[in-house]
Design an enzyme around this catalytic site. Structure first.
Site, mmCIF file in Angstrom:
data_model
loop_
_atom_site.group_PDB
_atom_site.id
_atom_site.type_symbol
_atom_site.label_atom_id
_atom_site.label_comp_id
_atom_site.label_asym_id
_atom_site.label_seq_id
_atom_site.Cartn_x
_atom_site.Cartn_y
_atom_site.Cartn_z
ATOM 1 N N GLU A 61 49.057 32.133 44.013
ATOM 2 C CA GLU A 61 49.091 33.142 43.631
ATOM 3 C C GLU A 61 50.598 33.699 45.224
ATOM 4 O O GLU A 61 49.880 34.600 46.337
ATOM 5 C CB GLU A 61 47.914 34.054 44.250
ATOM 6 C CG GLU A 61 47.630 33.537 42.413
ATOM 7 C CD GLU A 61 46.510 35.398 42.799
ATOM 8 O OE1 GLU A 61 45.984 35.728 43.503
ATOM 9 O OE2 GLU A 61 46.150 35.384 41.554
ATOM 10 N N CYS A 73 55.421 38.325 56.518
ATOM 11 C CA CYS A 73 54.608 37.253 57.993
ATOM 12 C C CYS A 73 55.951 37.571 59.208
ATOM 13 O O CYS A 73 57.094 37.832 58.102
ATOM 14 C CB CYS A 73 54.852 35.601 58.065
ATOM 15 S SG CYS A 73 54.612 35.344 60.436
ATOM 16 N N CYS A 110 56.950 36.542 62.374
ATOM 17 C CA CYS A 110 56.355 35.764 63.299
ATOM 18 C C CYS A 110 58.404 36.000 64.128
ATOM 19 O O CYS A 110 59.233 35.666 63.383
ATOM 20 C CB CYS A 110 56.293 34.790 63.366
ATOM 21 S SG CYS A 110 56.873 33.340 62.539
ATOM 22 N N GLU A 115 45.186 32.124 34.799
ATOM 23 C CA GLU A 115 43.380 32.811 35.516
ATOM 24 C C GLU A 115 43.509 33.630 34.417
ATOM 25 O O GLU A 115 43.831 34.795 34.561
ATOM 26 C CB GLU A 115 43.416 32.639 36.917
ATOM 27 C CG GLU A 115 43.401 31.451 37.832
ATOM 28 C CD GLU A 115 43.413 31.837 39.471
ATOM 29 O OE1 GLU A 115 43.194 33.766 39.183
ATOM 30 O OE2 GLU A 115 44.286 31.664 40.283
ATOM 31 N N TRP A 152 36.130 41.892 41.974
ATOM 32 C CA TRP A 152 37.047 42.443 43.124
ATOM 33 C C TRP A 152 37.478 44.107 41.966
ATOM 34 O O TRP A 152 38.284 44.749 43.371
ATOM 35 C CB TRP A 152 37.655 42.223 43.654
ATOM 36 C CG TRP A 152 39.268 41.038 42.389
ATOM 37 C CD1 TRP A 152 38.660 40.107 42.159
ATOM 38 C CD2 TRP A 152 39.800 42.004 41.573
ATOM 39 N NE1 TRP A 152 39.364 39.581 40.511
ATOM 40 C CE2 TRP A 152 40.357 40.692 40.411
ATOM 41 C CE3 TRP A 152 40.582 43.237 41.817
ATOM 42 C CZ2 TRP A 152 41.357 40.469 39.794
ATOM 43 C CZ3 TRP A 152 42.093 43.196 41.349
ATOM 44 C CH2 TRP A 152 42.036 42.103 40.153
ATOM 45 N N GLU A 195 33.367 34.650 46.405
ATOM 46 C CA GLU A 195 33.076 35.222 44.567
ATOM 47 C C GLU A 195 31.956 34.105 43.713
ATOM 48 O O GLU A 195 32.238 33.774 42.997
ATOM 49 C CB GLU A 195 34.384 34.061 44.366
ATOM 50 C CG GLU A 195 35.365 34.961 44.695
ATOM 51 C CD GLU A 195 36.957 34.352 44.749
ATOM 52 O OE1 GLU A 195 37.703 33.020 44.832
ATOM 53 O OE2 GLU A 195 38.325 34.636 44.495
ATOM 54 N N LYS A 196 30.829 33.783 44.998
ATOM 55 C CA LYS A 196 29.850 33.862 44.320
ATOM 56 C C LYS A 196 29.426 34.856 43.336
ATOM 57 O O LYS A 196 28.760 33.955 42.243
ATOM 58 C CB LYS A 196 28.626 33.491 45.358
ATOM 59 C CG LYS A 196 27.979 34.660 45.802
ATOM 60 C CD LYS A 196 26.716 34.603 46.231
ATOM 61 C CE LYS A 196 26.407 35.458 47.414
ATOM 62 N NZ LYS A 196 27.817 35.949 48.592
ATOM 63 N N PHE A 197 30.246 35.898 42.444
ATOM 64 C CA PHE A 197 29.130 36.624 41.868
ATOM 65 C C PHE A 197 30.637 36.571 40.242
ATOM 66 O O PHE A 197 30.232 37.865 39.738
ATOM 67 C CB PHE A 197 28.829 37.959 41.926
ATOM 68 C CG PHE A 197 27.660 38.121 42.950
ATOM 69 C CD1 PHE A 197 26.457 37.449 42.529
ATOM 70 C CD2 PHE A 197 27.186 37.882 43.796
ATOM 71 C CE1 PHE A 197 25.350 36.673 42.867
ATOM 72 C CE2 PHE A 197 25.808 37.643 45.457
ATOM 73 C CZ PHE A 197 25.046 37.309 44.167
ATOM 74 N N HIS A 198 31.751 36.253 40.976
ATOM 75 C CA HIS A 198 32.841 36.773 39.763
ATOM 76 C C HIS A 198 32.521 35.598 38.318
ATOM 77 O O HIS A 198 31.489 34.558 38.880
ATOM 78 C CB HIS A 198 33.977 35.478 40.936
ATOM 79 C CG HIS A 198 35.332 36.781 40.081
ATOM 80 N ND1 HIS A 198 35.981 35.612 39.567
ATOM 81 C CD2 HIS A 198 35.960 36.881 40.228
ATOM 82 C CE1 HIS A 198 36.854 35.967 38.261
ATOM 83 N NE2 HIS A 198 36.938 36.701 39.396
#
Ligand code: GAL
Length: 669
Positions: free
Chosen positions: A144, A149, A151, A307, A315, A355-358
Site C-alpha cells: 500500500e 516525504c 526531507c 486483501e 479500523w 491488529e490483534k482483533f482484526h
C-alpha cells in the site's frame, strides 16, 4: 481463482504447533494462495547484512507441498529498528519538516539512497533464492504505497522534476502565476514542497507536488523491481492499491491511472463497511462496484483482490462483522466485477499489537467450527465451482471518466462550497443509474481510448486540458454520445483559469457557453423542468447561454428562471449533453434511462430486474456468466430471458430467479 491471503508465519515462529495447524486449516478452508513476508524484514534480516531465510524456506516448501501458491512480498512497507537507528535518513519527514520517529509502517522516504540500497539488497536476495521456486506465483511489491516525504533529498528531487518539466524558472513562474502574493522565484533553490507552515496557496505548486509524489513513488517501485524483473522475467509483479473512506471512493493521494501502467496486474485491498448506519446495503454495493470497475478498467484486464476481510476490520468507526450470507455475496461481487481472486487480510489473527482483533480466517479460538471459518470454506468451494470464469472480461459500452489531477485541483479550488464539491461521490451517483439497471460500466482516465464506448460520462471536469477537449470532440464527431456537467472547464493543466469565457473548444462541442455558476447553500433549492417532469436542483446551477445547442430543460426559480439547465448539441455524428445543475438520483435515473433506451444499452438478459439486485456478467468468447446478487435484507425475485445453471450449486434455475436476503447465484445460461 486465488483464495487465501496475507500469512504472517514470522509472528508465530515460536509456536511450531500453530504453524503445523495452519497447514491443516488451510486445506479445510479451501485456500490455495498465501502472501508471505510483507512485514517480515526484521525476521529476514535481524541485523544489518545477516540474513535468515531458513524459516521462509520451510514455510514455502510446506505450502508448495499442499499444492498451493505463494505471492512473495518485498518487505519495504515496514523496516527493522536497526535500520532506522543507524540511518535516520530513511525515516520520513512530514510537511512541517519534522523527522518522524521509528514506529508504525508505510513511512519511509522514497528518495533516501540508503533505503533504496537496503531494499535493493533484500529484494535481490529474495529473487535469487525464490525466483525459481515452483510455488512462486507473483511478486507483491511493498505494501500500500502512500504518503509523501519532505526531507532534503525529496526537495532536491522535486526541484529536478520541476526543472525537467518547465526547463526555465520563467516558465515555472508563469505556470504557477508567480506574482500572486509575491510568489515569483528567482532561484530554483527557493522552491519547496507545500507545507501548512508556508506555501499552500500556490495551486500550481500543490498540483505539481502531488504529481511529483506519484512519480517519485513509482520511481521507488521501479527501483524495487529492477533486479526482480531481471532475475524473474516471467513472474508477474503487482503492488496492492487501495480506496479511500469506509464507503469507498477512489484513492486520493496517488494517480493510480499512471501507476497502473507499471504493474503487470492490478491488485487492491477492499474493506467496505457493510451493514453501516448511513446508507442501504445497495448504496454501498454500488460504490464497491464502482471501484472494482475502475481497477478492471485501468488495465482493461481482470484484477485481483489482494486483501479483504472475512468478517470485520479493526479500523472502521464501528467494526461490525459480516452478517450470514454477506461473505459469499461480497466475495462473488468482486469476481462479478472482474477479480480473479478473493484474498484476505489476514489468514490468522495476530496475538499482539494493533491488529490483534482484526478479522481473520483463523481466530484466536483456533477453530474450524466457527462461523467465519465456515463462511471462508464456503467461498473456497464456490470459487472452485466457478473457476471457468477466471480470465474472462466484461464488455462495456459506457465509460465514466475519473481524473486524479482534476480531483486534486478541484479540492484545492477556493470557490464553490468546500462541503458540496463531492467530485468522487458525484461520479458514483452517475454510475448508480447504470448499476441499478445492471449495465456494465468502465471507469477510465482521460488518457483511455474513448472510441470503444458508445457513451462517455465526464462530470465536473473543472481541470481539463485542451487535449482532452479535442479528444472528447473527436469522440462526439465520430458518433459518440458525451455527458458532462456543471463545474467543467475552469482551469488548464497547471491550474490556471481559462481566459475569455468558457473555453471555445467546449463552446463548440456543447453548443453553449457557461456564463456563471451559482453555488447554493445546503437549504437552497431550485427546480428543473425536464421533459414534462420537475426535479429538485441543489448545490450548483450553471447559467447557460445557447449557441447552437438545444435546451432540454430549464430552471423554474431565481434570476435565471426559464433559462436552460440541461442542453443537447449534435456535432458530427454524435451528441454532447450538458447537465448544468446538480440533481438528485431521480433526474439521473430518468435522464440516463432515455439514453440507455436510445443507445440500446439495456441488459438483454434481464426481463424484469430490481434495483437492489445487481446483475453483472463476465464474458469470454464462448460464454457469459451472470452474477445475480441480492444486496437487500428481503427476498427478491427477478425475471431473466433464459434458463440456466447455478454454478455455485449445480442446480438448474428457471427464468424466475428467487434470492434470499444477501443471496447470490452465478448463472450460466
Ligand atoms: C491494509 C494493510 C494490511 C492490514 C489491513 C487491515 O490496509 O495492507 O496490512 O493492515 O489494512 O485492514
Amino acid at each position: 481463482m486465488l483464495h487465501g491471503g496475507d500469512y504472517n508465519p514470522d509472528q508465530w515462529l515460536n509456536y511450531p504447533e500453530v504453524l503445523a495447524q495452519d497447514l491443516e486449516l488451510m486445506e479445510k478452508a479451501k485456500t490455495n494462495t498465501f502472501s508471505l513476508g510483507i512485514f517480515a524484514w526484521s525476521t529476514l534480516e535481524p541485523e544489518e547484512g545477516v540474513f535468515h531465510f531458513d524459516w521462509l524456506d520451510k514455510i514455502i516448501a510446506d505450502i508448495h507441498a499442499m499444492g498451493s501458491n505463494i505471492i512473495l512480498a518485498t518487505p519495504s512497507g515496514a523496516r527493522p529498528a536497526w535500520l532506522s537507528q543507524k540511518y535516520p535518513e530513511v525515516l520520513r519527514t512530514n510537511e512541517r519538516r519534522e523527522k518522524q520517529l521509528h514506529g508504525g509502517r508505510h513511512n519511509h522516504c522514497f528518495s533516501s539512497p540508503v533505503y533504496r540500497e537496503k531494499t535493493a539488497i533484500i529484494n535481490k536476495k529474495l529473487a535469487e533464492r525464490y525466483g525459481d521456486h515452483p510455488a512462486l506465483l507473483m511478486w507483491h511489491i511493498s505494501n500500500e504505497y502512500s504518503g509523501d516525504c519532505h526531507c532534503d533529498y525529496c526537495q532536491e528531487n522535486f526541484r529536478s522534476w520541476l526543472k525537467n518539466k518547465y526547463q526555465t524558472l520563467e516558465a515555472l513562474n508563469e505556470a504557477w502565476w508567480g506574482p500572486f502574493w509575491s510568489h515569483t522565484y528567482s532561484d530554483w533553490s527557493q522552491v519547496e514542497s507545500p507545507s501548512s507552515l508556508g506555501e499552500t496557496m500556490v495551486h500550481g505548486l500543490n498540483l505539481d507536488w502531488k504529481r511529483f509524489v506519484t512519480d517519485q513513488t513509482i520511481d521507488f517501485y521501479q527501483h524495487e523491481i529492477k533486479d526482480i524483473r531481471r532475475l524473474t522475467p516471467d513472474i508477474p509483479i503487482t503492488t496492492n492499491f487501495m480506496a479511500d473512506t469506509n464507503d469507498l471512493i477512489p484513492f486520493q493521494s496517488l494517480d493510480y491511472g499512471k501507476f497502473a501502467q507499471h504493474v503487470d496486474v492490478i491488485s487492491w485491498d477492499c474493506y467496505p463497511a457493510w451493514h453501516n448506519d448511513w446508507g442501504t446495503t445497495a448504496d454501498l454495493a454500488s460504490k464497491v462496484g464502482f471501484i472494482n470497475d475502475q481497477y478492471r478498467s485501468l488495465k482493461q484486464q481482470p484484477f485481483l483482490i489482494m486483501e479483504s476481510t472475512p468478517s470485520g476490520v479493526n479500523w472502521h468507526d464501528v467494526n461490525k462483522t459480516k452478517r450470514p450470507g454477506m461473505h459469499l455475496l461480497s466475495s462473488m461481487q468482486f469476481i462479478a466485477h472482474g477479480s480473479d481472486s478473493n484474498l484476505y487480510f489476514q489468514w490468522r489473527k495476530s496475538r499482539g499489537s494493533s491488529e490483534k482483533f482484526h478479522g481473520a480466517v483463523v481466530d484466536h479460538d483456533n477453530s474450524e467450527e466457527n462461523r467465519v471459518f465456515q463462511d471462508v470454506a464456503e467461498v473456497g468451494r464456490g470459487l472452485e465451482r466457478i473457476k471457468a470464469v477466471k480470465g474472462s472480461y466484461k464488455n462495456s459500452k459506457v465509460g465514466i471518466i475519473f481524473d486524479w489531477a482534476n480531483n486534486w485541483a478541484l479540492e484545492d479550488a477556493q470557490n464553490f462550497s468546500q462541503q458540496s464539491k463531492r467530485y468522487c461521490q458525484t461520479l458514483q451517483e452517475h454510475y448508480r443509474s447504470f448499476w441499478n439497471a445492471d449495465i456494465p460500466v468502465e471507469v477510465i482516465t482521460p488518457n483511455a481510448d474513448l472510441m470503444k464506448y458508445d457513451l462517455i460520462i465526464a462530470p465536473m471536469l473543472y481541470l481539463i486540458e485542451e487535449a482532452t477537449m479535442d479528444k472528447l470532440t473527436d469522440f462526439v464527431e465520430q458518433g459518440g454520445q458525451l455527458v458532462t456537467t456543471y463545474l467543467t472547464g475552469y482551469v488548464n493543466e497547471t491550474d490556471l483559469a481559462y481566459l475569455n469565457g468558457w473555453p471555445e473548444k467546449l463552446q463548440r462541442l456543447f453548443g453553449i457557453t457557461v456564463k456563471e455558476t451559482d453555488t447554493l447553500y445546503p437549504k437552497d433549492h431550485n427546480q428543473l423542468d425536464y421533459l414534462g417532469e420537475s426535479y429538485v436542483v441543489q448545490d450548483y446551477c450553471s447559467i447557460i447561454q445557447l449557441q447552437g445547442g438545444q435546451s432540454l430543460g430549464s430552471y423554474t426559480q431565481d434570476f435565471y428562471a426559464q433559462q436552460p439547465a440541461v442542453t443537447k448539441h449534435s456535432l458530427g455524428d454524435g451528441i454532447a449533453y450538458f447537465i448544468g445543475a446538480r440533481t438528485k438520483q431521480d433526474f439521473l435515473t430518468d435522464f440516463y434511462g432515455s439514453l440507455i433506451e436510445e443507445l440500446s444499452l439495456s441488459n438483454q438478459w434481464i426481463v424484469k430486474g430490481h434495483p437492489d439486485v445487481s446483475v453483472q456478467s463476465r464474458n469470454s468468447e464462448a460464454e457469459s456468466y451472470y452474477f445475480v446478487m441480492n444486496f437487500s435484507e428481503e427476498n427478491q425475485v427477478i425475471e431473466v430471458a433464459k434458463e440456466s445453471t447455478d454454478l455455485l450449486t449445480g442446480e438448474r434455475v428457471g427464468t424466475l430467479i428467487e434470492l434470499k436476503p444477501y443471496g447470490v447465484k452465478v448463472l450460466q445460461p
